[in-house]
Write a protein that holds these residues in place. Structure first.
Motif, PDB file in Angstrom:
ATOM      1  N   LEU A 181       0.841  -1.189   0.000  1.00  9.00           N
ATOM      2  CA  LEU A 181       0.000   0.000   0.000  1.00  9.00           C
ATOM      3  C   LEU A 181       0.878   1.242   0.000  1.00  9.00           C
ATOM      4  O   LEU A 181       1.742   1.416   0.865  1.00  9.00           O
ATOM      5  CB  LEU A 181      -0.913   0.021   1.230  1.00  9.00           C
ATOM      6  N   LEU A 182       0.645   2.100  -0.958  1.00  7.75           N
ATOM      7  CA  LEU A 182       1.373   3.364  -1.023  1.00  7.75           C
ATOM      8  C   LEU A 182       0.879   4.299   0.088  1.00  7.75           C
ATOM      9  O   LEU A 182      -0.165   4.039   0.702  1.00  7.75           O
ATOM     10  CB  LEU A 182       1.161   4.006  -2.391  1.00  7.75           C
ATOM     11  N   PRO A 183       1.595   5.358   0.379  1.00  2.54           N
ATOM     12  CA  PRO A 183       1.148   6.293   1.424  1.00  2.54           C
ATOM     13  C   PRO A 183      -0.290   6.759   1.195  1.00  2.54           C
ATOM     14  O   PRO A 183      -0.653   7.170   0.094  1.00  2.54           O
ATOM     15  CB  PRO A 183       2.129   7.460   1.289  1.00  2.54           C
ATOM     16  N   LYS A 184      -1.117   6.610   2.222  1.00  2.00           N
ATOM     17  CA  LYS A 184      -2.522   7.026   2.223  1.00  2.00           C
ATOM     18  C   LYS A 184      -3.392   6.240   1.231  1.00  2.00           C
ATOM     19  O   LYS A 184      -4.552   6.612   0.984  1.00  2.00           O
ATOM     20  CB  LYS A 184      -2.651   8.524   1.915  1.00  2.00           C
ATOM     21  N   GLU A 185      -2.868   5.170   0.682  1.00  3.47           N
ATOM     22  CA  GLU A 185      -3.659   4.387  -0.284  1.00  3.47           C
ATOM     23  C   GLU A 185      -4.723   3.564   0.429  1.00  3.47           C
ATOM     24  O   GLU A 185      -4.496   3.024   1.515  1.00  3.47           O
ATOM     25  CB  GLU A 185      -2.757   3.455  -1.091  1.00  3.47           C
TER      26      GLU A 185
END
Length: 235
Positions: free
Chosen positions: A153-157
């Motif tokens: 998961l990417l940042p804030k994804e």
């Protein structure tokens, strides 16, 4: 001394704000008089400003009784505020579809094709091309299957999922010496939990790579629990 105490206390607390596991909605529909389908909509969100990685089968559901090493979504059922430590009360939609197809099959050949197809999907192995599967082949298939469980998961994804569960409207359950009854006059609640462990990677990567994973804060671990949402077990 008091400052040191609070510092140690903070270190002992689980880091649970890395991701959010949340149930967005639960809808239900009676497809036949003896069966109710629940559609669970839920999401997993990275709350941090950094990438996170973990191993999880996000659409595989199991009851709390198999939670310790289960790599999927663990569900709990509550009656009012009481936790019901039940075994699986939901049937598998894919198994049901195969069961129905088997009932409708007219010949033995049709049934054999269905059984073979089901076994291939369960084992992720082409039975037509392999009459004997050696140990190395099984390990390779197991590794391929595990690689599908790795989620980044990417940042804030945020990733959203949907799962259909089927209840056969049974209310009485007996497990060992314990008896449970889903009271149609009481409210019931549904909760999800995931157990993320870095240790899952141990059998699938080299020793040095596994050590890097253990030391890498991007690979997260811990128990994460969702909100409770009412689920309709009423008549």
């Amino acid at each position: 001394m008091r400052i040191l105490y609070y510092y140690l206390l903070l270190l002992s607390l689980p880091i649970s704000a890395q991701i959010e596991l949340k149930i967005d909605a639960i809808s239900s529909k009676d497809s036949i008089p003896t069966e109710r389908k629940f559609t669970i909509q839920y999401h997993i969100e990275n709350l941090t400003d950094k990438e996170v990685v973990f191993s999880l089968y996000p659409t595989s559901f199991g009851s709390n009784r198999r939670a310790s090493m289960f790599k999927g979504m663990v569900y709990k059922i509550f009656q009012d505020q009481e936790f019901l430590d039940l075994e699986d009360i939901f049937s598998n939609t894919k198994v049901n579809s195969y069961r129905q197809a088997l009932l409708e099959a007219k010949t033995k050949e049709e049934k054999d094709v269905l059984v073979r197809k089901y076994l291939e999907e369960q084992k992720r192995i082409n039975l037509d091309s392999k009459s004997i599967i050696d140990e190395n082949e099984l390990l390779l298939e197991k590794g391929k299957n595990f690689s599908k469980s790795i989620i980044t998961l990417l940042p804030k994804e945020k990733r959203s999922y949907s799962k259909t569960l089927i209840w056969n409207k049974s209310r009485y359950y007996k497990l060992e010496d314990n008896e449970f009854y889903l009271d149609e006059n009481k409210p019931h609640y549904f909760e999800l939990t995931i157990n993320l462990m870095k240790e899952y990677f141990k059998d699938y990567v080299e020793v040095n790579e596994y050590q890097e994973i253990l030391n890498n804060p991007s690979y997260i671990k811990g128990w994460f629990t969702s909100n409770k949402v009412e689920i309709d077990f009423k008549d």
